[in-house]
Write an enzyme that holds these catalytic residues in place. Structure first.
Site, PDB file in Angstrom:
ATOM      1  N   ASP A 228      63.638  37.930  17.859  1.00 28.46           N
ATOM      2  CA  ASP A 228      63.024  36.869  18.664  1.00 28.46           C
ATOM      3  C   ASP A 228      63.655  36.847  20.072  1.00 28.46           C
ATOM      4  OD1 ASP A 228      61.071  34.433  18.163  1.00 28.46           O
ATOM      5  OD2 ASP A 228      62.732  33.655  19.331  1.00 28.46           O
ATOM      6  N   TYR A 374      61.975  29.114  27.427  1.00 26.79           N
ATOM      7  CA  TYR A 374      60.606  29.612  27.635  1.00 26.79           C
ATOM      8  C   TYR A 374      60.196  29.457  29.095  1.00 26.79           C
ATOM      9  CZ  TYR A 374      60.118  30.053  22.612  1.00 26.79           C
ATOM     10  OH  TYR A 374      60.284  30.449  21.312  1.00 26.79           O
ATOM     11  N   HIS A 429      58.967  36.871  10.254  1.00 26.11           N
ATOM     12  CA  HIS A 429      59.615  36.808  11.556  1.00 26.11           C
ATOM     13  C   HIS A 429      61.115  36.489  11.462  1.00 26.11           C
ATOM     14  CE1 HIS A 429      59.826  36.348  15.858  1.00 26.11           C
ATOM     15  NE2 HIS A 429      60.288  35.117  15.746  1.00 26.11           N
TER      16      HIS A 429
END
Ligand SMILES: *[C@@H]1O[C@H](CO)[C@@H](O)[C@H](O)[C@H]1NC(C)=O
Ligand SMILES: *[C@@H]1O[C@H](CO)[C@@H](O)[C@H](O)[C@H]1NC(C)=O
Length: 457
Positions: A228, A374, A429
Site C-alpha cells: 500500500d 493522500y 490487499h
C-alpha cells in the site's frame, strides 16, 4: 497539385505533433535532489535537533480509555441497512453493531497493550518528527547472516499488521542461510509517529525520512518490503537512494507510465499480448476494471482533497472510525465479501486483531493526519514531479495477490527492469496481516534471490 501538397504537409504536421506529444509524455523529468534536512516539525527549526534513540512503550492514559467507553456507550441508533443489502452501500451496520459490542464488552485493552508492547519499540527524532518503530532482532541467530529489513505499512494499516509475521522473519531455519532484523516504522502522522506540521510531506519526502532513520540505526544498506502506501514510499526510496537498497520486495508495485497505459489499451484488441490468458479477467474488459476502481476509491478522492473535514468526524466518533476502517478490510480482502452480511471478516481475522489496528488510530487521534498523505500525494505539484515514472535500478520482487491490485507481465519491465522474482498468491490487499506465514515465506524467497545477485556483484 496544390491539393496534394496541402494534404501531405498537413499529414506531416499532424504526424510530427503526435510524435512530439508522445515524446513529451514518455520522457521523464530528471530526478530532483531532495533536501535531506527539511524540517517538518512545528514552528521554527530549533538550533540543535535531538538525535538520540529512546525506548518506547505504549501506555494509554486511563482517561483516554474511559472517554472511549463513554463514547461507545452513547452511540446513537445506527441506521439499519436497506432490505437485502449487505456491504454494497458501505459498512453494514448490523455487523458494525456486533463489533462495537465486542469492543465495549470483550476487547481488553490491558491485555492488548501488553501484546502490542511485546517487541522492542523506539522513537527517534528525524527532521523534526518523532518517528516510532519496532526494531526486532533475532533472539538466537544461530550463526546465520542477519539482514536488515525495513518493512512499511500503508493506510488504513499500522505496524500491527506485521505482528504475526515478525517472529517468522526473525527466527532462523535450517534451510536458510540468513535471517532478518526487522525495522518496522509508523509512517509520520500514523500511530505513534509524529505528524508533519508543514504541508508537503509526500511519499518522496517520507522516503528521505526513512532513509535517514535507517542511517541513524547504522544501516547504510538494507532490504525493503512495502505494501500500500508503504510500497509507494519505499519504491520512491529505491529511486532516490539505490545505493542504500539491497533489494525491494513489494506487494503493490506502482507502474503508471504512459507506455503501460498504452499497452493496456492496445490489449483490448489482443489481451494475450499484455498478460497471461489466465489473468485476462483481472484487466479486461477495461470498463469493468474502471467501474470497480471508481466504486472503491471514493475515500481516496475525499482524503486527497478534504482530509481535514472527514477527519473531524472520524477523530470524534469511534463507531465512525471503526466503520470507515473495517469496510476496507472486507472489500479490500475479497470484493465478493460485499455480498455477505458478516463481510467475511472472521475468515481472515478475529475482531481482536482488527480492533488493535483501529485502536492505534483511535488512541493516537491520527485519522486526519493519516488521511493527509493522500492530499500530499495526489496533488499537481507532486504528480508533475513524476518520481514514480523512473525505473528502479535495484533488484526487485513483485508479489501479486489474487484479490489485490494487479500489474500485467508485459508492463513490469517498464519500471522494474531488474525484477528477479514474481509471485502470484491467493490473498487480498492486507496480505501480511491476512497470511503472515505465506507472506514471510515469499519475502524469504525473494531475498534469497537478491542475496545470490548481491554476492556475485
Ligand atoms: C484484562 O487483561 C488483563 C491482563 O491480561 C487481566 O489481568 C484482566 O483480568 C483482564 N480483564 C478482564 C475484565 O478480563
Ligand atoms: C485472534 O487471532 C489471533 C491470531 O491472529 C490469536 O492469537 C488470538 O488468540 C485470537 N483472539 C481471539 C480472542 O480469538
Amino acid at each position: 497539385m496544390a491539393f496534394v501538397l496541402i494534404t501531405s504537409s498537413l499529414f506531416i504536421v499532424i504526424l510530427s505533433s503526435l510524435g512530439l506529444l508522445l515524446m513529451k509524455i514518455l520522457t521523464r523529468k530528471p530526478l530532483k535532489k531532495l533536501n535531506e534536512n527539511t524540517y517538518w516539525g512545528p514552528g521554527e527549526r530549533p538550533k540543535t535537533l535531538d538525535t538520540t534513540i529512546r525506548e518506547f512503550e505504549i501506555e494509554v492514559p486511563k482517561e483516554v480509555l474511559e472517554d472511549l467507553q463513554w463514547r461507545l456507550d452513547r452511540l446513537r441508533p445506527l441506521i439499519p441497512p436497506l432490505e437485502g443489502i449487505q456491504q454494497q452501500y458501505g459498512m453494514n451496520t448490523n455487523l458494525l453493531k456486533v463489533v462495537i459490542d465486542y469492543w465495549k464488552n470483550k476487547y481488553n485493552w490491558t491485555e492488548r497493550q501488553n501484546y502490542l508492547n511485546q517487541f522492542p519499540q523506539f522513537k527517534t527524532n528525524i527532521q523534526g518528527l518523532d518517528i516510532h518503530y519496532l526494531h526486532v532482532k533475532p533472539q538466537n541467530p544461530c550463526n546465520k547472516k542477519v539482514l536488515p529489513l525495513l518493512i512499511l505499512h500503508g493506510w488504513p494499516g499500522s505496524v500491527r499488521e506485521f505482528y504475526s509475521m515478525i517472529p517468522i522473519l526473525t527466527t532462523p531455519t535450517e534451510d536458510r542461510e540468513f535471517v532478518f532484523e526487522v525495522i518496522a516504522p509508523h509512517i509520520p502522522g500514523y500511530g505513534f509517529s509524529q505528524a508533519a506540521a508543514k504541508p508537503g510531506l509526500n511519499p518522496a519526502e517520507i522516503a528521505v525520512i526513512m532513509k535517514n532513520l535507517m542511517n541513524r540505526l547504522g544501516f547504510k544498506k538494507f532490504y525493503c518490503q512495502g505494501g500500500d502506501f508503504g510500497a509507494i514510499i519505499l519504491q520512491s526510496l529505491c529511486i532516490l537512494y539505490p545505493e542504500n537498497v539491497l533489494g525491494f520486495h513489494t506487494n503493490m508495485a506502482s507502474i503508471q507510465t504512459p507506455m503501460a497505459y498504452i499497452k493496456y489499451f492496445l490489449g483490448v484488441l489482443y489481451p494475450n499480448w499484455v498478460t497471461r490468458p489466465e489473468h485476462r479477467m483481472r484487466i479486461y474488459p477495461l470498463s469493468r476494471s474502471f467501474k470497480r476502481r471508481l466504486r472503491e476509491t471514493g475515500y481516496l478522492h475525499i482524503q486527497a482533497t478534504k482530509p481535514d473535514t472527514i477527519g473531524v468526524a472520524l477523530t470524534d466518533s469511534p463507531a465512525g472510525l471503526l466503520a470507515y476502517i473495517l469496510e476496507k478490510f472486507t472489500t479490500g480482502t475479497n470484493s465478493a465479501w460485499q455480498a455477505r452480511e458478516d463481510g467475511g471478516l472472521l475468515e481472515a481475522w478475529n475482531y481482536t486483531d482488527l480492533l488493535d489496528n483501529v485502536m492505534i488510530y483511535w488512541i493516537t487521534g491520527s485519522a486526519t493526519t493519516s488521511f493527509r498523505l493522500y492530499a500530499e500525494t495526489f496533488n499537481d505539484e507532486n504528480l508533475k514531479e513524476g518520481l514514480l515514472r523512473h525505473p528502479l535500478q535495484v533488484p526487485t520482487a513483485i508479489a501479486r495477490y489474487t484479490r489485490d491490485f494487479y500489474v500485467a507481465d508485459s508492463i513490469i519491465d517498464e519500471l522494474f527492469p531488474n525484477n528477479v522474482y514474481l509471485s502470484d498468491i491467493d490473498g487480498g490487499h492486507f496480505a501480511a496481516f491476512q497470511l503472515p506465514e505465506v507472506f514471510a515465506n515469499d519475502v524469504f524467497c525473494a531475498v534469497d534471490k537478491f542475496e545470490k545477485i548481491n554476492i556475485n556483484k
